[in-house]
Motif scaffolding. Sequence first.
Motif, mmCIF file in Angstrom:
data_model
loop_
_atom_site.group_PDB
_atom_site.id
_atom_site.type_symbol
_atom_site.label_atom_id
_atom_site.label_comp_id
_atom_site.label_asym_id
_atom_site.label_seq_id
_atom_site.Cartn_x
_atom_site.Cartn_y
_atom_site.Cartn_z
ATOM 1 N N UNK A 173 0.840 -1.202 0.000
ATOM 2 C CA UNK A 173 0.000 0.000 0.000
ATOM 3 C C UNK A 173 0.882 1.262 0.000
ATOM 4 N N UNK A 174 1.660 1.390 -1.066
ATOM 5 C CA UNK A 174 2.718 2.419 -1.135
ATOM 6 C C UNK A 174 2.580 3.292 -2.383
ATOM 7 N N UNK A 175 1.522 4.121 -2.510
ATOM 8 C CA UNK A 175 0.439 4.335 -1.542
ATOM 9 C C UNK A 175 -0.776 3.472 -1.875
ATOM 10 N N UNK A 176 -1.697 3.398 -0.938
ATOM 11 C CA UNK A 176 -2.965 2.733 -1.184
ATOM 12 C C UNK A 176 -3.745 3.537 -2.226
ATOM 13 N N UNK A 177 -4.480 2.855 -3.126
ATOM 14 C CA UNK A 177 -5.209 3.564 -4.185
ATOM 15 C C UNK A 177 -6.563 2.905 -4.419
ATOM 16 N N UNK A 178 -7.298 3.437 -5.393
ATOM 17 C CA UNK A 178 -8.659 2.953 -5.623
ATOM 18 C C UNK A 178 -8.697 1.509 -6.122
ATOM 19 N N UNK A 179 -7.651 1.036 -6.755
ATOM 20 C CA UNK A 179 -7.617 -0.368 -7.149
ATOM 21 C C UNK A 179 -7.653 -1.276 -5.936
ATOM 22 N N UNK A 180 -6.855 -0.938 -4.912
ATOM 23 C CA UNK A 180 -6.875 -1.703 -3.668
ATOM 24 C C UNK A 180 -8.251 -1.643 -3.012
ATOM 25 N N UNK A 181 -8.795 -0.442 -2.937
ATOM 26 C CA UNK A 181 -10.043 -0.248 -2.204
ATOM 27 C C UNK A 181 -11.218 -0.919 -2.899
ATOM 28 N N UNK A 182 -11.247 -0.859 -4.228
ATOM 29 C CA UNK A 182 -12.334 -1.516 -4.943
ATOM 30 C C UNK A 182 -12.244 -3.028 -4.785
ATOM 31 N N UNK A 183 -11.023 -3.575 -4.844
ATOM 32 C CA UNK A 183 -10.847 -5.018 -4.642
ATOM 33 C C UNK A 183 -11.319 -5.425 -3.252
ATOM 34 N N UNK A 184 -10.981 -4.632 -2.239
ATOM 35 C CA UNK A 184 -11.410 -4.938 -0.869
ATOM 36 C C UNK A 184 -12.927 -4.878 -0.743
ATOM 37 N N UNK A 185 -13.543 -3.892 -1.392
ATOM 38 C CA UNK A 185 -14.997 -3.745 -1.331
ATOM 39 C C UNK A 185 -15.697 -4.940 -1.980
ATOM 40 N N UNK A 186 -15.236 -5.346 -3.165
ATOM 41 C CA UNK A 186 -15.862 -6.473 -3.856
ATOM 42 C C UNK A 186 -15.600 -7.781 -3.129
ATOM 43 N N UNK A 187 -14.435 -7.922 -2.534
ATOM 44 C CA UNK A 187 -14.084 -9.083 -1.718
ATOM 45 C C UNK A 187 -15.100 -9.245 -0.589
ATOM 46 N N UNK A 188 -15.319 -8.147 0.147
ATOM 47 C CA UNK A 188 -16.251 -8.207 1.270
ATOM 48 C C UNK A 188 -17.667 -8.464 0.845
ATOM 49 N N UNK A 189 -18.088 -7.822 -0.243
ATOM 50 C CA UNK A 189 -19.457 -7.971 -0.712
ATOM 51 C C UNK A 189 -19.729 -9.375 -1.240
ATOM 52 N N UNK A 190 -18.839 -9.886 -2.087
ATOM 53 C CA UNK A 190 -19.060 -11.188 -2.716
ATOM 54 C C UNK A 190 -19.096 -12.318 -1.694
ATOM 55 N N UNK A 191 -18.231 -12.256 -0.691
ATOM 56 C CA UNK A 191 -18.173 -13.325 0.299
ATOM 57 C C UNK A 191 -19.030 -13.034 1.535
ATOM 58 N N UNK A 192 -19.726 -11.903 1.544
ATOM 59 C CA UNK A 192 -20.585 -11.582 2.679
ATOM 60 C C UNK A 192 -19.812 -11.429 3.971
ATOM 61 N N UNK A 193 -18.648 -10.780 3.906
ATOM 62 C CA UNK A 193 -17.778 -10.661 5.077
ATOM 63 C C UNK A 193 -18.253 -9.545 6.001
ATOM 64 N N UNK A 194 -18.102 -9.758 7.298
ATOM 65 C CA UNK A 194 -18.481 -8.726 8.262
ATOM 66 C C UNK A 194 -17.465 -7.589 8.250
ATOM 67 N N UNK A 195 -16.226 -7.886 7.951
ATOM 68 C CA UNK A 195 -15.206 -6.853 7.830
ATOM 69 C C UNK A 195 -14.059 -7.368 6.963
ATOM 70 N N UNK A 196 -13.349 -6.427 6.377
ATOM 71 C CA UNK A 196 -12.134 -6.731 5.615
ATOM 72 C C UNK A 196 -11.000 -5.937 6.252
#
Length: 219
Positions: A15-38
């Motif tokens: 995350x050097x630096x963190x960007x929208x690619x990282x954040x979108x991947x994290x968002x879809x990860x959480x949504x698709x797997x129904x995660x309580x947190x990422x």
Amino acid sequence: MVARQAGIGIFGGTFDPIHYGHLRAAEEFGETLGLSEVRLIPTGAPPHRGGPVASPAHRLAMAQLAVEGNPRLKVDDREIRRDTLCYTIDTLHELRAELGETPLAWLIGADSFYRLSSWRRWRELFDLAMLAVACRPGFDLDAWRDHADPELLAEVLPRIQPLTIPATVERGTIALLPTTPLALSATAIRQRLADHRSARYLAPAAVLDYAERHLLYRP
């Protein structure tokens, strides 16, 4: 009927630096797997690549700024606090000890998945978590089979499960997650900042403002 326990997602990186690619991947990860947190875990000293440009403290601060306002995304500083090389196996063992039987999913990019057999104690990873592989359009598992390490193939192919919605997070399994293609890279963002060019809309404004304020990527 027993309610399905929501899992916790783990997403590590420099995350050097963190960007929208990282954040979108994290968002879809959480949504698709129904995660309580990422949990985004900035690494301290990565064993597989050269050292990050920004210090651990700066990368942690930028990650914390990036997730503000998203209740599902959290930042975990455990690897930043380590004074040794950071290995995923150690982080997953720590989390498993803390979380007990809570379902745990670890997000990894397809490129890293191809090289999984080079990771430290890689077979143990399946004892600790589900492996979620972020696959961009064009990902071709059949083409990979033709060139992959036979030892890795024998281990991972039986573990790949069809992706269902909502998915069940089960340790030892592998899910191939389709992700939105965002052609962003931290390297390109650093270069833009070094060249005094705009990086707006490639990363959150708060992250870019922080990087500029601290002159993180200036020559």
